[in-house]
Design an enzyme around this catalytic site. Structure first.
Site, PDB file in Angstrom:
ATOM      1  N   PRO A 158       0.813  -1.223   0.000  1.00  0.00           N
ATOM      2  CA  PRO A 158       0.000   0.000   0.000  1.00  0.00           C
ATOM      3  C   PRO A 158       0.845   1.272   0.000  1.00  0.00           C
ATOM      4  CG  PRO A 158      -0.859  -1.572   1.579  1.00  0.00           C
ATOM      5  CD  PRO A 158       0.453  -2.117   1.117  1.00  0.00           C
ATOM      6  N   TYR A 159       1.885   1.311   0.818  1.00  0.00           N
ATOM      7  CA  TYR A 159       2.740   2.491   0.899  1.00  0.00           C
ATOM      8  C   TYR A 159       3.468   2.719  -0.425  1.00  0.00           C
ATOM      9  CZ  TYR A 159       6.194   5.773   2.821  1.00  0.00           C
ATOM     10  OH  TYR A 159       6.982   6.874   3.068  1.00  0.00           O
ATOM     11  N   ALA A 160       4.008   1.637  -0.989  1.00  0.00           N
ATOM     12  CA  ALA A 160       4.738   1.746  -2.255  1.00  0.00           C
ATOM     13  C   ALA A 160       3.830   2.225  -3.376  1.00  0.00           C
ATOM     14  CB  ALA A 160       5.348   0.390  -2.618  1.00  0.00           C
ATOM     15  N   SER A 162       1.059   3.937  -3.110  1.00  0.00           N
ATOM     16  CA  SER A 162       0.639   5.322  -2.875  1.00  0.00           C
ATOM     17  C   SER A 162       1.741   6.300  -3.264  1.00  0.00           C
ATOM     18  CB  SER A 162       0.233   5.527  -1.418  1.00  0.00           C
ATOM     19  OG  SER A 162       1.349   5.460  -0.538  1.00  0.00           O
ATOM     20  N   LYS A 163       2.991   5.969  -2.978  1.00  0.00           N
ATOM     21  CA  LYS A 163       4.096   6.872  -3.315  1.00  0.00           C
ATOM     22  C   LYS A 163       4.394   6.848  -4.815  1.00  0.00           C
ATOM     23  CE  LYS A 163       4.982   8.593   0.731  1.00  0.00           C
ATOM     24  NZ  LYS A 163       4.728  10.028   1.011  1.00  0.00           N
TER      25      LYS A 163
END
Length: 253
Positions: A158-160, A162-163
């Site tokens: 999710p973090y990857a 989103s970035k």
């Protein structure tokens, strides 16, 4: 010796200002003459930051802002216009880590929360603040990304995502601004001594990590009216190279 005042009489808005890199940017901008609108969910932490800014001779306005409350973000532009009529600087430093877990194990709510805060909230910031940045003689915006955007780390889905989405968003926006006075760029600060980093790597030796204040000082030139590039990604250079030089040498389009 008098403190530098590269941002004298400029209005800046910083999200995620209650801690970490956002707080460091708010302090640095205020120290150099900007009036800073400090935004975060936690009013108590913002009040402490406001006290520190004022103790150092700076000026700030507290604005409680939850990046999950998208309708509140949409109101930012009109609210700022009523009081100041323009915005000179935007530093979008707010974000969350989200779950570090195999993709099949991540709940839909957790997935959506990370995308809402790290990606959609920044699109909404662009949408509501773009008219104000264009009213400045030299509007400048900076968004914070991470090396995880490359997508080569297991369990960071999710973090990857989103970035990676944020990078595409900002680069596209930068191209759209070619014939305007606004310039927008991305900053990859690398490993810093922040709460988000501690959550991701709880056993890490914090003494080996860079203080957010050093990253903010490095990146301040990206917010100056003299910055001409737009839609570029600049990575923090721990050797202390000025961000303007790093931007000029960057091959990221």
């Amino acid at each position: 010796m008098a403190a530098p005042s590269r941002f004298k009489d400029r209005l800046a808005l910083v999200t995620g200002a209650s801690r970490g890199l956002g707080r460091a940017f708010a302090l640095a901008l205020a120290r150099e003459g900007a009036h800073v609108v400090i935004c975060a969910r936690t009013v108590g932490a913002l009040e402490e930051l406001d006290d520190e800014i004022r103790a150092n001779g700076g000026h700030a306005t507290i604005l409680k802002l939850d990046l999950r409350a998208h309708e509140r973000i949409d109101q930012l532009g009109p609210v700022l216009f009523q009081r100041w009529e323009k915005l000179d600087i935007l530093v979008a430093a707010g974000g969350i880590l989200g779950p570090l877990s195999p993709l099949p194990h991540i709940s839909a709510d957790a997935w959506q929360s990370v995308l809402d805060i790290n990606l959609s909230a920044n699109w909404r910031l662009i949408r509501t603040l773009d008219p104000l940045l264009k009213r400045s003689e030299a509007g400048r915006a900076l968004f914070v990304t991470a090396s995880a955007a490359r997508g080569d780390l297991a369990y960071w889905g999710p973090y990857a995502v989103s970035k990676a989405g944020l990078e595409a968003l900002v680069k596209s926006y930068g191209q759209e601004l070619a014939n305007t006075p606004v310039r927008v760029n991305l900053l990859d600060p690398g490993p810093m001594r922040t709460g988000l980093r501690a959550k991701a790597f709880p056993g890490e030796d914090k003494s080996k990590l860079v203080e957010p204040s050093k990253v903010a000082e490095f990146a301040l030139p990206l917010l100056l009216p003299t910055t001409t590039e737009s839609g570029r990604l600049v990575r923090f250079n721990p050797g202390g190279e000025a961000a303007t030089a790093a931007l000029a040498a960057s091959n990221d389009a």
